[in-house]
Design a protein around this motif. Structure first.
Motif, PDB file in Angstrom:
ATOM      1  N   GLY A 216       0.797  -1.219   0.000  1.00 11.62           N
ATOM      2  CA  GLY A 216       0.000   0.000   0.000  1.00 11.62           C
ATOM      3  C   GLY A 216       0.828   1.267   0.000  1.00 11.62           C
ATOM      4  O   GLY A 216       1.693   1.477  -0.850  1.00 11.62           O
ATOM      5  N   TRP A 217       0.575   2.133   1.002  1.00 14.72           N
ATOM      6  CA  TRP A 217       1.244   3.427   1.080  1.00 14.72           C
ATOM      7  C   TRP A 217       2.757   3.278   1.200  1.00 14.72           C
ATOM      8  O   TRP A 217       3.512   4.143   0.746  1.00 14.72           O
ATOM      9  N   GLN A 218       3.222   2.165   1.787  1.00 20.18           N
ATOM     10  CA  GLN A 218       4.659   1.964   1.921  1.00 20.18           C
ATOM     11  C   GLN A 218       5.328   1.835   0.549  1.00 20.18           C
ATOM     12  O   GLN A 218       6.421   2.370   0.325  1.00 20.18           O
ATOM     13  N   LEU A 219       4.677   1.129  -0.366  1.00 14.34           N
ATOM     14  CA  LEU A 219       5.231   0.967  -1.711  1.00 14.34           C
ATOM     15  C   LEU A 219       5.274   2.298  -2.450  1.00 14.34           C
ATOM     16  O   LEU A 219       6.212   2.574  -3.202  1.00 14.34           O
ATOM     17  N   TRP A 220       4.273   3.147  -2.234  1.00 14.98           N
ATOM     18  CA  TRP A 220       4.279   4.477  -2.831  1.00 14.98           C
ATOM     19  C   TRP A 220       5.453   5.298  -2.285  1.00 14.98           C
ATOM     20  O   TRP A 220       6.106   6.034  -3.026  1.00 14.98           O
ATOM     21  N   GLY A 221       5.709   5.161  -0.998  1.00 11.36           N
ATOM     22  CA  GLY A 221       6.832   5.871  -0.398  1.00 11.36           C
ATOM     23  C   GLY A 221       8.166   5.399  -0.953  1.00 11.36           C
ATOM     24  O   GLY A 221       9.050   6.209  -1.261  1.00 11.36           O
ATOM     25  N   ILE A 222       8.318   4.093  -1.089  1.00 16.21           N
ATOM     26  CA  ILE A 222       9.552   3.528  -1.654  1.00 16.21           C
ATOM     27  C   ILE A 222       9.736   3.996  -3.090  1.00 16.21           C
ATOM     28  O   ILE A 222      10.846   4.344  -3.512  1.00 16.21           O
ATOM     29  N   ALA A 223       8.637   4.041  -3.858  1.00 16.94           N
ATOM     30  CA  ALA A 223       8.708   4.513  -5.239  1.00 16.94           C
ATOM     31  C   ALA A 223       9.140   5.981  -5.285  1.00 16.94           C
ATOM     32  O   ALA A 223       9.940   6.383  -6.138  1.00 16.94           O
ATOM     33  N   ALA A 224       8.627   6.787  -4.352  1.00 13.81           N
ATOM     34  CA  ALA A 224       8.994   8.202  -4.304  1.00 13.81           C
ATOM     35  C   ALA A 224      10.488   8.370  -4.028  1.00 13.81           C
ATOM     36  O   ALA A 224      11.158   9.220  -4.635  1.00 13.81           O
TER      37      ALA A 224
ATOM     38  N   ALA B 188      12.879   6.178  -4.719  1.00  9.23           N
ATOM     39  CA  ALA B 188      13.616   5.717  -5.897  1.00  9.23           C
ATOM     40  C   ALA B 188      13.602   6.762  -7.000  1.00  9.23           C
ATOM     41  O   ALA B 188      14.641   7.055  -7.613  1.00  9.23           O
ATOM     42  N   ILE B 189      12.440   7.341  -7.258  1.00 13.80           N
ATOM     43  CA  ILE B 189      12.328   8.355  -8.321  1.00 13.80           C
ATOM     44  C   ILE B 189      13.166   9.579  -7.986  1.00 13.80           C
ATOM     45  O   ILE B 189      13.898  10.101  -8.845  1.00 13.80           O
ATOM     46  N   LEU B 190      13.070  10.043  -6.747  1.00 12.85           N
ATOM     47  CA  LEU B 190      13.832  11.226  -6.329  1.00 12.85           C
ATOM     48  C   LEU B 190      15.325  10.979  -6.447  1.00 12.85           C
ATOM     49  O   LEU B 190      16.071  11.819  -6.976  1.00 12.85           O
TER      50      LEU B 190
ATOM     51  N   ALA C 115      12.186  10.150   6.691  1.00 13.93           N
ATOM     52  CA  ALA C 115      13.329   9.733   5.869  1.00 13.93           C
ATOM     53  C   ALA C 115      13.270  10.374   4.483  1.00 13.93           C
ATOM     54  O   ALA C 115      14.298  10.781   3.932  1.00 13.93           O
ATOM     55  N   LEU C 116      12.067  10.485   3.915  1.00 15.15           N
ATOM     56  CA  LEU C 116      11.918  11.114   2.598  1.00 15.15           C
ATOM     57  C   LEU C 116      12.289  12.596   2.672  1.00 15.15           C
ATOM     58  O   LEU C 116      12.949  13.124   1.759  1.00 15.15           O
ATOM     59  N   PHE C 117      11.892  13.269   3.739  1.00 15.21           N
ATOM     60  CA  PHE C 117      12.294  14.665   3.939  1.00 15.21           C
ATOM     61  C   PHE C 117      13.819  14.784   3.998  1.00 15.21           C
ATOM     62  O   PHE C 117      14.406  15.725   3.460  1.00 15.21           O
ATOM     63  N   PHE C 118      14.449  13.829   4.680  1.00 20.07           N
ATOM     64  CA  PHE C 118      15.908  13.827   4.814  1.00 20.07           C
ATOM     65  C   PHE C 118      16.551  13.716   3.422  1.00 20.07           C
ATOM     66  O   PHE C 118      17.477  14.466   3.078  1.00 20.07           O
ATOM     67  N   VAL C 119      16.069  12.777   2.613  1.00 20.45           N
ATOM     68  CA  VAL C 119      16.595  12.608   1.257  1.00 20.45           C
ATOM     69  C   VAL C 119      16.398  13.892   0.456  1.00 20.45           C
ATOM     70  O   VAL C 119      17.318  14.357  -0.243  1.00 20.45           O
ATOM     71  N   PHE C 120      15.219  14.483   0.556  1.00 22.15           N
ATOM     72  CA  PHE C 120      14.926  15.709  -0.191  1.00 22.15           C
ATOM     73  C   PHE C 120      15.882  16.829   0.198  1.00 22.15           C
ATOM     74  O   PHE C 120      16.382  17.557  -0.672  1.00 22.15           O
ATOM     75  N   SER C 121      16.146  16.990   1.488  1.00 26.84           N
ATOM     76  CA  SER C 121      17.049  18.057   1.930  1.00 26.84           C
ATOM     77  C   SER C 121      18.442  17.872   1.347  1.00 26.84           C
ATOM     78  O   SER C 121      19.095  18.842   0.938  1.00 26.84           O
ATOM     79  N   ASP C 122      18.902  16.623   1.271  1.00 28.15           N
ATOM     80  CA  ASP C 122      20.224  16.364   0.707  1.00 28.15           C
ATOM     81  C   ASP C 122      20.252  16.598  -0.798  1.00 28.15           C
ATOM     82  O   ASP C 122      21.264  17.051  -1.351  1.00 28.15           O
ATOM     83  N   VAL C 123      19.155  16.293  -1.467  1.00 30.58           N
ATOM     84  CA  VAL C 123      19.074  16.565  -2.903  1.00 30.58           C
ATOM     85  C   VAL C 123      19.165  18.068  -3.163  1.00 30.58           C
ATOM     86  O   VAL C 123      19.862  18.522  -4.085  1.00 30.58           O
ATOM     87  N   VAL C 124      18.492  18.865  -2.337  1.00 30.80           N
ATOM     88  CA  VAL C 124      18.546  20.323  -2.487  1.00 30.80           C
ATOM     89  C   VAL C 124      19.981  20.825  -2.295  1.00 30.80           C
ATOM     90  O   VAL C 124      20.454  21.690  -3.052  1.00 30.80           O
ATOM     91  N   ILE C 125      20.683  20.286  -1.291  1.00 34.94           N
ATOM     92  CA  ILE C 125      22.084  20.668  -1.080  1.00 34.94           C
ATOM     93  C   ILE C 125      22.910  20.352  -2.320  1.00 34.94           C
ATOM     94  O   ILE C 125      23.721  21.171  -2.776  1.00 34.94           O
TER      95      ILE C 125
END
Length: 227
Positions: A124-132, A134-136, A181-191
Motif C-alpha cells: 500500500g502506502w509503503q510501496l508508494w513511499g519507496i517509489a517516491a 527511488a524516483i527522487l 526519511a523522505l524529507f531527509f533525502v529531499f534536503s540532501d538533494v537540495v544541497i
C-alpha cells in the motif's frame, strides 16, 4: 508521537522533554540566522540541534527488554548527524564538504543498523513511499551527473546508502518514519543541486526545515518504537 517518545514515567521525563525543547530552540535560532555569514553562534546552534538528541536513546537503556544495540546505534546516528552539521556549517575549507558527507554516511549506516531488524513486508502506502524515494534519487542523480566531476563516486555511494535507509524506513509500518526519511533525502538533494547544478532560492531555509523536520520525525518514531 512525542508523548510516546519522551514520556516513560521513570523519573527522567523532565530531562527528555528539556533536551527536546532545547533542540527545537537551537533549531529555530539557527533558522533565524541561516543566511548570515559563518560565526560561532551559527555553527553552535546548527550543531546543537541534533547533538542534544544523543542522550535520548541512551536514557532508555534501563527499560526492561530494550535493545542495547538499537538504542546505542540510534544515539550514534544522532552524533554523526550533528558532526555532519558541524562540518557543513563551516566555510573556507573545501575539505569540510566531504567531511560532512562522510559523517552523514556513517549516520545513515547506524540508522540502517536500527532499522534492519524492524523491516517487514511493504504494501500500500509503503510501496508508494519507496517509489517516491527511488524516483527522487535516480532522477536527481541523473540530472547532477554531468556536473559532479570528482565527486561522482562519493555522491553515488552516499545516495545509495541514504536511499537504502529511506527504503528501510518505509518498510517499517510507521508512516511518519518513512515521511521523515523522505524529507531527509529531499534536503540532501537540495544541497546537491545547489552545490553542483544551480542556486536554489532560500536554499538554507528549505534545507533546514526539511532536514530538521525529517530528523525529528525519524527520532520520535524510533525512540517511541524502541522503548
Amino acid at each position: 508521537m512525542l508523548d510516546q517518545a519522551l514520556t516513560f514515567g521513570d523519573g527522567l521525563d523532565t530531562l527528555r522533554w528539556a533536551l527536546a525543547a532545547l533542540s527545537l530552540l537551537a533549531s529555530l535560532a539557527y533558522l533565524a540566522i541561516v543566511d548570515r555569514s559563518p560565526s560561532l553562534w551559527r555553527t553552535g546552534f546548527k550543531t546543537a540541534s541534533i547533538a542534544l538528541w544523543v542522550p535520548l536513546p541512551l536514557l532508555g537503556l534501563h527499560v526492561e527488554g530494550a535493545s542495547t544495540l538499537a538504542l546505542v546505534a540510534l544515539a550514534a546516528a544522532f552524533l554523526f548527524s550533528s558532526l555532519g552539521d558541524y562540518f557543513l556549517a563551516l566555510k573556507g575549507d573545501a575539505r569540510n564538504f566531504p567531511r560532512g558527507l562522510a559523517s552523514f554516511l556513517v549516520a545513515h549506516i547506524f540508522y540502517l543498523i536500527v532499522l534492519a531488524p524492524l523491516v517487514s513486508a511493504s504494501a500500500g502506502w509503503q510501496l508508494w513511499g519507496i517509489a517516491a524515494v527511488a524516483i527522487l534519487a535516480i532522477a536527481s542523480l541523473a540530472w547532477l551527473w554531468p556536473k559532479l566531476g570528482a565527486f561522482r563516486a562519493p555522491v553515488i555511494l552516499y545516495m545509495a546508502v541514504i536511499s537504502l535507509m529511506a527504503v528501510a524506513a518505509f518498510s517499517v509500518p510507521l508512516p511518519w518514519l518513512g515521511i521523515g526519511a523522505l524529507f531527509f533525502v529531499f534536503s540532501d538533494v537540495v544541497i546537491a543541486v545547489d552545490k553542483f547544478r544551480m542556486p536554489v532560492p532560500r536554499r538554507g531555509h528549505v534545507v533546514w526545515i526539511t532536514y530538521y523536520g525529517g530528523q525529528a520525525l525519524i527520532a520520535a518514531s524510533l525512540i517511541g518504537l524502541l522503548r
